[in-house]
Write a protein that holds these residues in place. Structure first.
Motif, PDB file in Angstrom:
ATOM      1  N   ASP A   4      24.972   7.712   1.851  1.00 58.98           N
ATOM      2  CA  ASP A   4      24.209   7.342   0.660  1.00 58.98           C
ATOM      3  C   ASP A   4      24.201   8.499  -0.329  1.00 58.98           C
ATOM      4  O   ASP A   4      24.077   9.665   0.066  1.00 58.98           O
ATOM      5  CB  ASP A   4      22.751   7.048   1.027  1.00 58.98           C
ATOM      6  N   ILE A   5      24.272   8.182  -1.611  1.00 59.59           N
ATOM      7  CA  ILE A   5      24.277   9.260  -2.615  1.00 59.59           C
ATOM      8  C   ILE A   5      23.256   8.997  -3.714  1.00 59.59           C
ATOM      9  O   ILE A   5      23.366   9.513  -4.806  1.00 59.59           O
ATOM     10  CB  ILE A   5      25.672   9.432  -3.241  1.00 59.59           C
ATOM     11  N   ALA A   6      22.244   8.174  -3.400  1.00 60.46           N
ATOM     12  CA  ALA A   6      21.206   7.919  -4.396  1.00 60.46           C
ATOM     13  C   ALA A   6      19.906   8.577  -3.941  1.00 60.46           C
ATOM     14  O   ALA A   6      19.904   9.746  -3.598  1.00 60.46           O
ATOM     15  CB  ALA A   6      21.039   6.411  -4.594  1.00 60.46           C
ATOM     16  N   ALA A   7      18.807   7.848  -3.936  1.00 60.26           N
ATOM     17  CA  ALA A   7      17.523   8.436  -3.552  1.00 60.26           C
ATOM     18  C   ALA A   7      17.370   8.540  -2.040  1.00 60.26           C
ATOM     19  O   ALA A   7      16.561   9.321  -1.549  1.00 60.26           O
ATOM     20  CB  ALA A   7      16.371   7.612  -4.127  1.00 60.26           C
ATOM     21  N   THR A   8      18.141   7.726  -1.279  1.00 57.01           N
ATOM     22  CA  THR A   8      18.095   7.819   0.175  1.00 57.01           C
ATOM     23  C   THR A   8      19.366   8.475   0.675  1.00 57.01           C
ATOM     24  O   THR A   8      20.395   8.469   0.002  1.00 57.01           O
ATOM     25  CB  THR A   8      17.969   6.423   0.814  1.00 57.01           C
ATOM     26  N   THR A   9      19.283   9.056   1.875  1.00 59.50           N
ATOM     27  CA  THR A   9      20.468   9.649   2.468  1.00 59.50           C
ATOM     28  C   THR A   9      20.577   9.246   3.923  1.00 59.50           C
ATOM     29  O   THR A   9      19.601   9.292   4.670  1.00 59.50           O
ATOM     30  CB  THR A   9      20.470  11.187   2.343  1.00 59.50           C
ATOM     31  N   SER A  43      14.723  10.443   0.215  1.00 64.22           N
ATOM     32  CA  SER A  43      14.212   9.965   1.494  1.00 64.22           C
ATOM     33  C   SER A  43      15.357   9.875   2.487  1.00 64.22           C
ATOM     34  O   SER A  43      16.418   9.327   2.169  1.00 64.22           O
ATOM     35  CB  SER A  43      13.546   8.590   1.338  1.00 64.22           C
ATOM     36  N   ARG A  44      15.147  10.423   3.657  1.00 64.03           N
ATOM     37  CA  ARG A  44      16.137  10.326   4.727  1.00 64.03           C
ATOM     38  C   ARG A  44      15.907   9.029   5.493  1.00 64.03           C
ATOM     39  O   ARG A  44      14.772   8.664   5.811  1.00 64.03           O
ATOM     40  CB  ARG A  44      16.011  11.526   5.672  1.00 64.03           C
ATOM     41  N   ILE A  45      16.990   8.284   5.775  1.00 65.97           N
ATOM     42  CA  ILE A  45      16.890   7.047   6.531  1.00 65.97           C
ATOM     43  C   ILE A  45      17.779   7.143   7.769  1.00 65.97           C
ATOM     44  O   ILE A  45      18.556   8.089   7.923  1.00 65.97           O
ATOM     45  CB  ILE A  45      17.306   5.829   5.682  1.00 65.97           C
ATOM     46  N   HIS A  46      17.659   6.166   8.643  1.00 68.16           N
ATOM     47  CA  HIS A  46      18.479   6.152   9.856  1.00 68.16           C
ATOM     48  C   HIS A  46      19.943   5.915   9.517  1.00 68.16           C
ATOM     49  O   HIS A  46      20.270   5.114   8.628  1.00 68.16           O
ATOM     50  CB  HIS A  46      18.016   5.045  10.809  1.00 68.16           C
ATOM     51  N   ASP A  47      20.835   6.601  10.239  1.00 66.30           N
ATOM     52  CA  ASP A  47      22.248   6.258  10.176  1.00 66.30           C
ATOM     53  C   ASP A  47      22.430   4.871  10.796  1.00 66.30           C
ATOM     54  O   ASP A  47      21.584   4.394  11.561  1.00 66.30           O
ATOM     55  CB  ASP A  47      23.080   7.278  10.946  1.00 66.30           C
ATOM     56  N   SER A  48      23.549   4.213  10.468  1.00 69.71           N
ATOM     57  CA  SER A  48      23.717   2.839  10.944  1.00 69.71           C
ATOM     58  C   SER A  48      25.191   2.488  11.118  1.00 69.71           C
ATOM     59  O   SER A  48      26.087   3.209  10.683  1.00 69.71           O
ATOM     60  CB  SER A  48      23.078   1.860   9.947  1.00 69.71           C
ATOM     61  N   VAL A  49      25.410   1.351  11.778  1.00 73.94           N
ATOM     62  CA  VAL A  49      26.738   0.749  11.865  1.00 73.94           C
ATOM     63  C   VAL A  49      26.657  -0.652  11.276  1.00 73.94           C
ATOM     64  O   VAL A  49      25.588  -1.279  11.274  1.00 73.94           O
ATOM     65  CB  VAL A  49      27.258   0.664  13.321  1.00 73.94           C
ATOM     66  N   ALA A  50      27.768  -1.148  10.750  1.00 73.72           N
ATOM     67  CA  ALA A  50      27.871  -2.514  10.250  1.00 73.72           C
ATOM     68  C   ALA A  50      29.227  -3.067  10.648  1.00 73.72           C
ATOM     69  O   ALA A  50      30.199  -2.311  10.762  1.00 73.72           O
ATOM     70  CB  ALA A  50      27.691  -2.560   8.731  1.00 73.72           C
ATOM     71  N   GLY A  56       0.819  -1.202   0.000  1.00 79.16           N
ATOM     72  CA  GLY A  56       0.000   0.000   0.000  1.00 79.16           C
ATOM     73  C   GLY A  56       0.853   1.251   0.000  1.00 79.16           C
ATOM     74  O   GLY A  56       2.094   1.175  -0.033  1.00 79.16           O
ATOM     75  N   PRO A  57       0.235   2.412   0.036  1.00 76.87           N
ATOM     76  CA  PRO A  57       0.986   3.671   0.019  1.00 76.87           C
ATOM     77  C   PRO A  57       1.745   3.898   1.316  1.00 76.87           C
ATOM     78  O   PRO A  57       1.372   3.382   2.370  1.00 76.87           O
ATOM     79  CB  PRO A  57      -0.109   4.729  -0.176  1.00 76.87           C
ATOM     80  N   LEU A  58       2.838   4.654   1.232  1.00 71.93           N
ATOM     81  CA  LEU A  58       3.639   4.971   2.412  1.00 71.93           C
ATOM     82  C   LEU A  58       2.906   5.974   3.287  1.00 71.93           C
ATOM     83  O   LEU A  58       2.502   7.038   2.817  1.00 71.93           O
ATOM     84  CB  LEU A  58       4.987   5.563   1.983  1.00 71.93           C
ATOM     85  N   TRP A 107      10.646   5.206   9.570  1.00 67.35           N
ATOM     86  CA  TRP A 107      11.831   4.685   8.902  1.00 67.35           C
ATOM     87  C   TRP A 107      12.252   5.503   7.684  1.00 67.35           C
ATOM     88  O   TRP A 107      13.448   5.665   7.414  1.00 67.35           O
ATOM     89  CB  TRP A 107      11.576   3.235   8.467  1.00 67.35           C
ATOM     90  N   LEU A 108      11.289   5.996   6.929  1.00 66.05           N
ATOM     91  CA  LEU A 108      11.587   6.785   5.735  1.00 66.05           C
ATOM     92  C   LEU A 108      10.923   8.144   5.848  1.00 66.05           C
ATOM     93  O   LEU A 108       9.734   8.234   6.156  1.00 66.05           O
ATOM     94  CB  LEU A 108      11.074   6.069   4.482  1.00 66.05           C
ATOM     95  N   ARG A 109      11.699   9.203   5.601  1.00 68.45           N
ATOM     96  CA  ARG A 109      11.144  10.556   5.609  1.00 68.45           C
ATOM     97  C   ARG A 109      11.320  11.134   4.212  1.00 68.45           C
ATOM     98  O   ARG A 109      12.326  11.780   3.917  1.00 68.45           O
ATOM     99  CB  ARG A 109      11.838  11.438   6.645  1.00 68.45           C
ATOM    100  N   PRO A 110      10.358  10.858   3.325  1.00 69.17           N
ATOM    101  CA  PRO A 110      10.501  11.283   1.929  1.00 69.17           C
ATOM    102  C   PRO A 110      10.278  12.782   1.751  1.00 69.17           C
ATOM    103  O   PRO A 110       9.574  13.432   2.534  1.00 69.17           O
ATOM    104  CB  PRO A 110       9.419  10.471   1.208  1.00 69.17           C
TER     105      PRO A 110
END
Length: 224
Positions: free
Chosen positions: A149-154, A54-61, A26-28, A34-37
């Motif tokens: 990120d350098i695409a649609a999300t940051t 869309s801004r997403i959470h920073d993370s560690v891996a 369904g629609p966002l 999680w996503l702030r478009p």
């Protein structure tokens, strides 16, 4: 810690992961945590342009190598985004016989979002224990890099490397059950990793590929 082997624990987790019903696309919602478009409008070289982001959470891996077993340690999860990529682009109820949930399983680095006011290495330590069951001191972690990120999300993502031993495996791992996490712990030798990334069918995010290539470039000669 449970007397089950890792394979037995993974089998239980896999059964739960693939027990998917009532899937709907369904629609966002506007209040997604999680996503702030957003849409960016601007003039560039005299031309009007738009770009949806869309801004997403920073993370560690964490790139993990078990020196006792001579194995890299990864996690496997069901990722709705990976599954969504196999579906038609329309809002719908999903037939799991036509679109099996296995399509959403991904092999990844142990990782987590930055949602606590702690040093990044402490968040990495928590994820190491929670997802794969190892406890390691902060001094054992080597920071590799932070990238954006350098695409649609940051979002900003930080990679660490840590070496562990069987003696440091003090918990079963598998994620935080209270948060509904279902995570398989996957060990792979260097030849197995090379076979996987050369298979032409890599169901893993770019961060995983970077982590594997970094290890092969920086650590492989030490453990070959």
């Amino acid at each position: 810690m449970s007397g089950q082997t890792q394979e037995e624990r993974n089998a239980v987790v896999r059964k739960k992961m693939l027990d998917l019903t009532n899937i709907k696309v369904g629609p966002l919602p506007e209040d997604s945590p999680w996503l702030r478009p957003a849409r960016i409008s601007f003039m560039q070289d005299g031309k009007a342009k738009n770009w949806d982001v869309s801004r997403i959470h920073d993370s560690v891996a964490i790139i993990i190598y078990n020196t006792t077993r001579k194995k890299l340690v990864f996690v496997r999860q069901f990722r709705p985004a990976a599954y969504y990529g196999t579906l038609p682009e329309k809002h719908q109820d999903v037939d799991t016989k036509q679109y099996p949930p296995e399509a959403g399983l991904t092999l990844e680095l142990c990782a987590g979002i930055i949602d606590k006011n702690l040093p990044l290495v402490e968040i990495a330590r928590d994820e190491l224990k929670e997802e794969v069951g190892y406890e390691a001191p902060a001094s054992a972690f080597e920071k590799i890099l932070t990238y954006t990120d350098i695409a649609a999300t940051t979002g900003r993502h930080t990679h660490f490397y840590v070496e562990v031993t069987d003696a440091m495996h003090t918990h079963p791992g598998g994620g935080d059950e209270s948060e509904g996490e279902l995570i398989e712990v996957v060990e792979m030798s260097i030849p197995e990793v090379l076979e996987y990334i050369s298979s032409g069918n890599v169901q893993s995010p770019p961060g995983f590929l970077f982590g594997v290539m970094w290890f092969l470039s920086k650590k492989r000669d030490r453990y070959a």
